[in-house]
Scaffold this motif. Structure first.
Motif, short mmCIF file in Angstrom:
data_model
loop_
_atom_site.label_atom_id
_atom_site.label_comp_id
_atom_site.label_asym_id
_atom_site.label_seq_id
_atom_site.Cartn_x
_atom_site.Cartn_y
_atom_site.Cartn_z
N MET A 126 0.82 -1.20 0.00
CA MET A 126 0.00 0.00 0.00
C MET A 126 0.86 1.26 0.00
N ASP A 127 1.99 1.19 0.71
CA ASP A 127 2.87 2.35 0.74
C ASP A 127 3.37 2.73 -0.65
N ALA A 128 3.69 1.71 -1.45
CA ALA A 128 4.18 1.98 -2.81
C ALA A 128 3.09 2.62 -3.68
N ILE A 129 1.86 2.14 -3.54
CA ILE A 129 0.75 2.72 -4.32
C ILE A 129 0.51 4.16 -3.89
N SER A 130 0.48 4.39 -2.57
CA SER A 130 0.27 5.75 -2.07
C SER A 130 1.37 6.69 -2.54
N THR A 131 2.60 6.19 -2.57
CA THR A 131 3.72 7.02 -3.02
C THR A 131 3.58 7.37 -4.49
N ARG A 132 3.27 6.37 -5.32
CA ARG A 132 3.15 6.63 -6.76
C ARG A 132 2.00 7.58 -7.07
N VAL A 133 0.84 7.32 -6.47
CA VAL A 133 -0.31 8.20 -6.70
C VAL A 133 -0.03 9.60 -6.17
N GLY A 134 0.57 9.68 -4.99
CA GLY A 134 0.89 10.98 -4.40
C GLY A 134 1.87 11.78 -5.23
N GLN A 135 2.90 11.12 -5.73
CA GLN A 135 3.89 11.83 -6.55
C GLN A 135 3.30 12.29 -7.87
N ALA A 136 2.40 11.51 -8.44
CA ALA A 136 1.72 11.94 -9.68
C ALA A 136 0.75 13.08 -9.39
N THR A 137 0.11 13.02 -8.24
CA THR A 137 -0.87 14.03 -7.85
C THR A 137 -0.24 15.39 -7.60
N LEU A 138 1.01 15.41 -7.20
CA LEU A 138 1.69 16.67 -6.93
C LEU A 138 1.60 17.65 -8.11
N TYR A 139 1.56 17.12 -9.31
CA TYR A 139 1.56 17.97 -10.51
C TYR A 139 0.20 18.62 -10.77
N LEU A 140 -0.83 18.17 -10.07
CA LEU A 140 -2.15 18.80 -10.25
C LEU A 140 -2.17 20.25 -9.80
N VAL A 141 -1.30 20.61 -8.87
CA VAL A 141 -1.21 22.01 -8.43
C VAL A 141 -0.80 22.89 -9.60
N PHE A 142 0.12 22.39 -10.42
CA PHE A 142 0.57 23.16 -11.59
C PHE A 142 -0.55 23.26 -12.63
N ALA A 143 -1.33 22.20 -12.77
CA ALA A 143 -2.47 22.24 -13.69
C ALA A 143 -3.48 23.28 -13.22
N MET A 144 -3.74 23.30 -11.92
CA MET A 144 -4.68 24.28 -11.38
C MET A 144 -4.16 25.70 -11.60
N MET A 145 -2.87 25.91 -11.37
CA MET A 145 -2.31 27.24 -11.56
C MET A 145 -2.38 27.65 -13.03
N ALA A 146 -2.17 26.71 -13.94
CA ALA A 146 -2.26 27.00 -15.37
C ALA A 146 -3.68 27.38 -15.76
N ILE A 147 -4.66 26.69 -15.22
CA ILE A 147 -6.06 27.01 -15.50
C ILE A 147 -6.39 28.42 -15.03
N LEU A 148 -5.98 28.74 -13.80
CA LEU A 148 -6.27 30.06 -13.26
C LEU A 148 -5.51 31.16 -14.00
N LEU A 149 -4.28 30.89 -14.42
CA LEU A 149 -3.52 31.87 -15.19
C LEU A 149 -4.18 32.11 -16.55
#
Length: 159
Positions: free
Chosen positions: A1-24
């Motif tokens: 489970m730790d490996a899955i959480s790590t992979r999903v979490g690391q991929a999810t980190l980039y959603l902040v940049f997507a949100m910033m791009a949308i708002l920009l």
């Protein structure tokens, strides 16, 4: 489970940049071209929701959630494990109820084609599916953390 959480979490980190791009993009479209984008604010909200729901399990894994450290910092490792095990049971109950409600709400949304009440009126089921997936990941990570905390309370260490 730790490996899955790590992979999903690391991929999810980039959603902040997507949100910033949308708002920009929304700001540029509104100020430069005088063309407001109806979908931008809701898309940013959905992106942010996905960010914190899918990142929850990773946050639990890293122990970066909020903890009141009035007494906890002074306790022994075993006492921390006991307290974390007990509080994990409450978290598991909460996440179970949240998952049940989320599945019910998602099923309703899919069955009736629920849309948000706005000018853009997007379908709600995609974000609800993402939220249920995030809750399920958090629930599974909480189970894993419970067993780690229980082992710590018993004086053993699980990696």
């Amino acid at each position: 489970m730790d490996a899955i959480s790590t992979r999903v979490g690391q991929a999810t980190l980039y959603l902040v940049f997507a949100m910033m791009a949308i708002l920009l993009l929304s700001s540029i479209a509104r100020t430069v071209f005088n063309y407001p984008l109806l979908w931008a604010v809701e898309s940013a909200q959905f992106t942010m929701s996905a960010y914190y729901m899918l990142g929850g399990a990773f946050s639990m894994l890293l122990h970066s959630h909020v903890r009141m450290d009035v007494f906890y910092g002074r306790w022994t490792t075993r006492k921390r494990g006991v307290m974390d095990s007990v509080t994990s049971l409450f978290l598991l109950f909460y996440l179970g109820v949240l998952l049940y409600g989320g599945i019910s709400s998602t099923a309703y949304s899919i069955e009736y084609g629920q849309r948000n009440y706005s000018a853009w009126a997007p379908l709600m089921w995609p974000i609800k599916v993402i939220m249920v997936a995030g809750i399920a990941l958090m629930l599974l990570q909480a189970v894993a953390m419970f067993f780690k905390d229980l082992a710590q309370a018993l004086g053993k260490e699980l990696s």
